[in-house]
Structures are given as structure tokens and as C-alpha cells.
Design an enzyme around this catalytic site. Sequence first.
Site, PDB file in Angstrom:
ATOM      1  N   TYR A  98       0.828  -1.224   0.000  1.00 32.97           N
ATOM      2  CA  TYR A  98       0.000   0.000   0.000  1.00 32.97           C
ATOM      3  C   TYR A  98       0.854   1.262   0.000  1.00 32.97           C
ATOM      4  CZ  TYR A  98      -3.550  -3.251   1.742  1.00 32.97           C
ATOM      5  OH  TYR A  98      -4.397  -4.304   1.910  1.00 32.97           O
ATOM      6  N   TYR A 119     -14.335  -4.748   3.325  1.00 35.96           N
ATOM      7  CA  TYR A 119     -12.958  -5.107   2.959  1.00 35.96           C
ATOM      8  C   TYR A 119     -12.710  -6.534   3.416  1.00 35.96           C
ATOM      9  CZ  TYR A 119      -7.977  -5.564   2.607  1.00 35.96           C
ATOM     10  OH  TYR A 119      -6.721  -6.033   2.283  1.00 35.96           O
ATOM     11  N   ASP A 150     -16.813 -12.680   8.279  1.00 36.23           N
ATOM     12  CA  ASP A 150     -15.384 -12.386   8.197  1.00 36.23           C
ATOM     13  C   ASP A 150     -14.976 -11.725   9.514  1.00 36.23           C
ATOM     14  OD1 ASP A 150     -12.867 -11.397   7.811  1.00 36.23           O
ATOM     15  OD2 ASP A 150     -13.288 -10.407   5.900  1.00 36.23           O
ATOM     16  N   LYS A 210      -5.385 -12.504  11.706  1.00 32.94           N
ATOM     17  CA  LYS A 210      -4.888 -11.382  12.512  1.00 32.94           C
ATOM     18  C   LYS A 210      -4.534 -11.755  13.952  1.00 32.94           C
ATOM     19  CE  LYS A 210      -5.980  -7.536   9.626  1.00 32.94           C
ATOM     20  NZ  LYS A 210      -7.090  -7.203   8.778  1.00 32.94           N
TER      21      LYS A 210
HETATM   22  C1  LIG Z   1      -7.179  -7.549   7.238  1.00 30.98           C
HETATM   23  C2  LIG Z   1      -8.452  -8.146   6.821  1.00 30.98           C
HETATM   24  C3  LIG Z   1      -8.488  -9.159   5.840  1.00 30.98           C
HETATM   25  C4  LIG Z   1      -7.260  -9.603   5.094  1.00 30.98           C
HETATM   26  O1  LIG Z   1      -6.327 -10.204   5.927  1.00 30.98           O
HETATM   27  P1  LIG Z   1      -4.802 -10.320   5.442  1.00 30.98           P
HETATM   28  O2  LIG Z   1      -4.164 -11.161   6.488  1.00 30.98           O
HETATM   29  O3  LIG Z   1      -4.275  -8.926   5.424  1.00 30.98           O
HETATM   30  O4  LIG Z   1      -4.810 -10.956   4.119  1.00 30.98           O
HETATM   31  C5  LIG Z   1      -9.708  -9.740   5.554  1.00 30.98           C
HETATM   32  N1  LIG Z   1     -10.833  -9.353   6.176  1.00 30.98           N
HETATM   33  C6  LIG Z   1     -10.838  -8.389   7.114  1.00 30.98           C
HETATM   34  C7  LIG Z   1     -12.110  -8.036   7.793  1.00 30.98           C
HETATM   35  C8  LIG Z   1      -9.662  -7.748   7.450  1.00 30.98           C
HETATM   36  O5  LIG Z   1      -9.673  -6.760   8.352  1.00 30.98           O
END
Ligand SMILES: *Cc1c(COP(=O)(O)O)cnc(C)c1O
Length: 436
Positions: free
Chosen positions: A15, A142, A248, A277
Amino acid sequence: MRLVDRDRAVVWHPYTQMLTAPAPLPIVRAKGLYLYIEDGRKILDGISSWWVNIHGHSHPKLNEALAAQARELEHVMFAGCTHRPAVELAERLLELLPRGMSKVFYSDNGSTAVEAALKMAWQYWRNRSEDRRAFVTLHHAYHGDTVGAMSASEDSVFTRPFAPLLFSVSRAHSPYCYRCPLGLTRETCNIECLGDLEARVEELGGNVAGVLVEPMLQAAGGMIVWPAEFLAGVRRLCDRHGTLMIADEVLTGFGRTGKMFACEHAGVSPDIICLSKALTAGYLPMGATAVTNAICEAFLSEDRTKTFFHGHSYTGNPLACAVALASLDLFREEGTLDRVAALEQTLRAGLEPLRRLANVGDVRVIGGVGIVEMRSDEPGYLNDFGPRVGAALLDRGLLLRPLGNVVYFMPPYSITQAETEWAIRQIAEVLGKDIA
Ligand SMILES: *Cc1c(COP(=O)(O)O)cnc(C)c1O
């Protein structure tokens, strides 16, 4: 040569407009809340190193778990082999996750956790000989940067160059009540957005493979906090239309919104849930996609073409699993969710008064995330307010990375009240100045 000059010569950062971006910070070590820079300065990691860190950097227990696992088994392929850390982590996750989850599929990061979820949902219907070909997602979503995850995300500067590569999805409004997409009041925004989602699902008839959402907090798309009733409504309408709900929780999982998982805010269980994460407390890349029994069963067959043909070289990495297990132990030992609750209170008390600043449009707090959205005629990621405020805060020793006109503070949960109050003071002063 200085490290930043050597970096310039050989590294391409994520980015990052490599022509105009300021030099990266050379970080030599990190401990607890703080990152230490080559020149001796220390800065508070107010963004949890891109939302992954929860217990602080270089935690002795996590370090020890990682070292101990490295001495036993660092990695082995995960097709045809298994190991204790992966099995135990799946067991522990299934105990903690919303009820109904029955299997855990490992991958490498958040994007692949989502990618696997989309492919599972798609093949689930196919294996049942019901071809369903549509996904419904939300505006401001996202879900990651791989092609499937980008397709499901909002059409934005992140995805636009790749538009012809992406599959089409149907996008419904999300309850961004501060800037209601339907021009409604806070009270009715929620209900009408749910109506819009239902309309999108209905117009696709029986063709919806799944509805994908970031429960309670749409993060990269602008730190949008939902009323819990919207989330409850998503589950109800997926049930009513017999389609899959995919949550997600890559960001929201592991306490970030105050509950272990954000779905708990509305007491709902999705059919598929994506994690990454904070799963490994910010130590190692790992993703997990958990599913209900009904979904796994659709893949069980003598017919080998019904197999889920998806995997990654580092699937189920033992080091990552071992740290994830130690992180879950810390939740118990350190009363981590109580810490998030205390952090939430401090954030609320400190940030709410900022509403009085003339250019502050909205203040939102959920769990360990405090958000200040500035009034702007050009809201969005490319608003240059973000980099300006980020640089001013960095001068004061606080690392944040505002999303355009949306400034947010998301520290590791191990932060003290005094440190939180200090950070809020820096934010308040910088926003006050910037506005003046
Ligand atoms: C960060 C994020 C992703 C992508 O995760 P990466 O490990 O960066 O590929 C997918 N969904 C959400 C909600 C996120 O915050």
C-alpha cells in the site's frame, strides 16, 4: 549505508507509493506497547501493528511457546500428516466459537481465510447439485487483497485497477448511520439497510451461495460500527432465504470488539467464520476458516471430485498453532477480555468530548477500537488528512495510520489506562490544532 537507504534499493512495501512515501521507520525491537527505532526513539504502537497484536510485543509466554515448538516440530505438510498443536488449536477454537461450528480449515492469512470460505460456499452448493452462483456482500466491505477477496470487497481505489479480473457480486447497503447511504436518520438507517440487503437477496431468487459480512465493525472500509440488530437481521434473512451466512471475523475475532467474537454481540452463529490477525497474537501469519457440520458433510463422498481442493504450503504451521494456543491461555491468565472492557471505557470517556471540536463529525467506540471521523466533503482513503495527522502524531511518539478522514486508535489490549489517556490527549491536541 543506512538501513532505510538499503531498503529503498531493494524493497517494495505494501500500500505504498514508493515514489512519494516518506522513508519507513527502521524498527530494531519491540516490547509491550512500544516499538524502538534505530535512532533510539520509542513509539507507542497505537494500531497493533496492523490490527494483529493483542497482548503486546515480545510477550515472554508467547516467546517461550514459539521457542519450545521450534525445538519439537517447526513444520510439516498438512495433507496426510497431522500434529498436536493443530489438533489442539482446532479443539480450543471450536469451544470458543459461536455454537454450531464443527471443523477448522487452516490457511495462511486473512485473505486466504476468506478465499477458502468463498470457495467452500460455492462448492457446497455444487456438491449438493444446486448450482448457486451469486454472493451478496456489503458496501464499504474489505475482505482482503487476493482476487476472490477483492471481488467481495467494496469497489474502491484498492480494487478498481483489477475490475476486469473480479467476479461480480451483489452489494447491499451497510448501516453506516453517520453517513446513511439512504439519507435516513440513525434510527431508521439500520432497518432500511436490512431491507436493502433483503431486496438484493430476493432479486437473486434461489441463486445466492452466501452472504458475506464483517460483523459489527467494517474496518478498512472506514471503521463503521453497526447496531447489533443489523447483524441479527443478517442471520434471520439468511435463514429465511436458506442461504449461508459467512462472517469475516479476521479483524473482529479475539476480543477486538469487546466479545471474543463479534457475532456474540447479536448472539448469532454464522455458517462459516473466517479468522486470522489476532489468532496468533501478532506473531505469525495464519488463517482459519471454521464451518458447520452441514457444510463439511456436503464434501464427504466416494466421488473424489467433491473434495475441497484447496491448500497452502504452510497450512496448519505448528509454530503458528503453538503461539495461538499460548495466546488463548493468556486470555484466561491475564483476564484479557476484562482488559478490553476497561480499554473501551477509557476510550469512550476520552473520545466522546472530541465531538465538540468543530471538524469532528462522529465518534465511535467498540471494544478496543476508538474512532474519530472528521467532517469532510471528500471522505475516503485518499483524503490527505490521514497522512498529515499520522505524521503529526508520529512526531509525538504515537503510531497511527488514519484511513483518510477517519482517525482510529486500536492498541494492544495490554495498554494501561494512563497510556490510553496519553494517546487520546495526543489525538485530541493534533485534531484540535489541525482544525484551528
Ligand atoms: C485484514 C483483513 C483481511 C485480510 O487479511 P490479510 O491477512 O491482510 O490478508 C480480511 N478481512 C478483514 C475483515 C480484514 O480486516
